[in-house]
Design an enzyme around this catalytic site. Structure first.
Site, PDB file in Angstrom:
ATOM      1  N   ASP A   1       0.855  -1.189   0.000  1.00  0.00           N
ATOM      2  CA  ASP A   1       0.000   0.000   0.000  1.00  0.00           C
ATOM      3  C   ASP A   1       0.894   1.244   0.000  1.00  0.00           C
ATOM      4  OD1 ASP A   1      -2.264   1.959   1.019  1.00  0.00           O
ATOM      5  OD2 ASP A   1      -3.292   0.079   0.526  1.00  0.00           O
TER       6      ASP A   1
ATOM      7  N   ASP B   1     -12.592   4.113   4.794  1.00  0.00           N
ATOM      8  CA  ASP B   1     -11.546   3.156   5.180  1.00  0.00           C
ATOM      9  C   ASP B   1     -11.970   2.355   6.406  1.00  0.00           C
ATOM     10  OD1 ASP B   1      -9.961   4.163   3.201  1.00  0.00           O
ATOM     11  OD2 ASP B   1      -8.415   4.985   4.534  1.00  0.00           O
TER      12      ASP B   1
ATOM     13  N   ARG C   1     -13.405   0.853  -4.260  1.00  0.00           N
ATOM     14  CA  ARG C   1     -13.784   1.158  -2.890  1.00  0.00           C
ATOM     15  C   ARG C   1     -14.956   2.122  -2.937  1.00  0.00           C
ATOM     16  NH1 ARG C   1     -10.210   1.691   0.975  1.00  0.00           N
ATOM     17  NH2 ARG C   1     -11.963   2.678   1.992  1.00  0.00           N
TER      18      ARG C   1
ATOM     19  N   ASP D   1      -5.386   5.313  -5.474  1.00  0.00           N
ATOM     20  CA  ASP D   1      -6.061   6.139  -4.475  1.00  0.00           C
ATOM     21  C   ASP D   1      -6.364   7.529  -5.047  1.00  0.00           C
ATOM     22  OD1 ASP D   1      -7.137   6.730  -2.007  1.00  0.00           O
ATOM     23  OD2 ASP D   1      -5.399   6.031  -0.880  1.00  0.00           O
TER      24      ASP D   1
END
Ligand SMILES: *[C@@H]1O[C@H](CO)[C@@H](O)[C@H](O)[C@H]1NC(C)=O
Ligand SMILES: *[C@@H]1O[C@H](CO)[C@@H](O)[C@H](O)[C@H]1NC(C)=O
Ligand SMILES: *[C@@H]1O[C@H](CO)[C@@H](O)[C@H](O)[C@H]1NC(C)=O
Ligand SMILES: *[C@@H]1O[C@H](CO)[C@@H](O)[C@H](O)[C@H]1NC(C)=O
Length: 423
Positions: free
Chosen positions: A78, A217, A213, A156
């Site tokens: 990540d 989170d 997503r 992201d």
């Protein structure tokens, strides 16, 4: 045949089409973020800093401890893996102290174990952790990842606005495609846009991303899991049609084996993620995970639900007294069923339901309890089924249509339920 032609045509007509052949079932593996975050101080934390050692250790464990055998194939990096600046030629590279051999060597190591390597970038000026972002470098970065042998990209969305995301996510999809190397493309885009239409276009996402997503989170918290499940249920009419082979809604990582979840809560997260056709990325420390959690995460029956080739996401059908009942259609006329309790009144709760209340066609079904694997017997779809479900726990089942020449039930009962129509 007609269907195939239509799909091909739609792909050719559109500017982009996610036709990269990967993630036909929800991808499974391990992802660093939730458990290891952005720990970069390898002097103080040699075992848990974001370094090539961490990913090699996890690859070793996936290979040796039975994880790979049940389907956990991806070792995913990540944020916080990069050097703080690009190199002289404008390319990304791993932090030289923490990844002294470079990402290509790490990919070779992971591939040598029969596993796949995933990486992280961000469509913005910077990643969320403050490392160089991909905006304006899409092709260079896609080519770099392909040359290294990367198998998956989590992309992201920090440090970019809505309108630039709308350009950047399709652009990176195209850049990945042009490399010729199939890479699973995980888009954080909808999570930044509230996850719902009209701001989020799920048709477009299904064409350019393999998974996305939708929501916030996950933290190491049961409340988060309950909250995520509630959001998935509330918006199931939008989310269920968006999912399918090669394109998945992602409720974020599995936190089973970390600090917060009990054994029952762990079964509940794992079972519900299977019902939701969610990607199964554990974020835990596989070097010292307790055996009771290994047993849950390696439950082959639940994994088979997750990996069902039809790729249909499950739905909530009943929700009363903090007991929710879900079902997910599987191949060969089977269904997965989950009874989830968010009760806290300290004792197992007797919940009764029938399969016909869960959108399951009339007929006779063999019921198999999946935690642990145990036959529950045969039921007609209208029969009351009673299960005892633990507080903050789950009962997970698979219903298989009964097919036999000689009826085992009282013949009058069969006729009453018009069973013969379905056999
Ligand atoms: C790129 O897109 C084309 C057209 O959809 C597809 O046939 C091909 O498999 C894709 N290649 C990769 C590497 O994703
Ligand atoms: C969004 O970001 C882009 C690129 O950084 C910039 O050109 C544009 O003006 C920004 N748009 C808004 C609405 O802030
Ligand atoms: C959503 O995306 C699809 C495919 O890119 C496009 O055809 C459609 O017009 C978009 N829908 C809306 C409401 O923008
Ligand atoms: C649960 O409730 C059902 C229906 O009321 C009943 O038939 C069954 O015996 C109960 N089970 C237990 C274990 O109490």
């Amino acid at each position: 045949m007609k269907l195939i032609i239509v799909i091909l045509f739609a792909c050719l007509a559109g500017a982009n089409c996610m036709n990269n052949g990967v993630a036909r079932t929800p991808p499974m593996g391990w992802l660093a973020w939730e458990r290891f975050r952005c720990i970069t101080d390898c002097h103080s934390f040699p075992e848990s800093c974001i370094s090539e050692k961490l990913f090699m250790d996890m690859a070793d464990r996936l290979d040796k401890d039975g994880w790979k055998d049940v389907g956990y194939m991806y070792v995913n990096i990540d944020d916080c893996w990069m050097a703080k600046e690009r190199d002289a030629t404008g390319r990304l590279y791993g932090d030289p102290e923490r990844f002294p051999n470079g990402i290509k060597a790490l990919a070779d190591y992971v591939h040598g174990k029969g596993l796949k390597l995933g990486i992280y970038e961000d469509y913005g000026k910077l990643t969320c952790g403050g490392y160089p972002g991909s905006q304006g470098h899409e092709e260079t970065d896609a080519n770099t990842f392909a040359e290294w042998g990367i198998d998956m990209l989590k992309f992201d969305g920090c440090y970019s606005n809505d309108s630039s995301k709308a350009v950047g996510y399709p652009l990176m999809s195209e850049a990945l495609n042009k490399t010729g190397r199939p890479m699973v493309y995980s888009c954080s885009w909808p999570a930044y846009e509230g996850g719902l239409p009209p701001k989020v276009n799920y048709t477009e996402l299904g064409e350019i991303c393999n998974l996305w997503r939708n929501y916030g989170d996950i933290q190491d918290s049961w409340d988060d899991i309950v909250n995520i499940i509630e959001w998935w249920a509330t918006n199931q009419n939008v989310l269920v049609p968006a999912a399918g082979p090669g394109k998945w809604n992602d409720p974020d990582m599995l936190i089973v084996g970390d600090y917060s979840l009990s054994v029952d809560q762990s079964m509940a997260q794992f079972g519900m993620w299977a019902i939701l056709a969610a990607p199964l990325f554990m974020s835990n420390d596989l070097r010292d995970i307790k055996p009771e959690f290994v047993q849950i995460l390696q439950n082959k029956e639940v994994i088979a639900v997750s990996q069902d080739p039809m790729g249909i996401q499950g739905k909530r059908w009943l929700n009363k007294d903090k007991i929710q009942t879900w079902s997910r259609p599987l191949q060969n006329g089977q269904y997965a069923v989950a009874v989830l309790s968010t009760r806290t009144d300290g004792t197992p709760y007797n919940h009764s339901f029938s399969l016909s209340q869960l959108g399951i066609p009339s007929g006779a079904y063999d019921l198999l309890d999946l935690f642990p694997k145990k036959s529950m017997g045969k039921f007609l779809s209208k029969d009351q089924i009673s299960v005892m479900v633990n507080p903050n726990g789950i009962v997970m089942m698979r219903a298989t249509p009964v097919k036999f020449a000689v009826p085992l039930f009282d013949i009058e009962e069969w006729e009453e339920y018009e069973i013969f129509d379905t056999l």
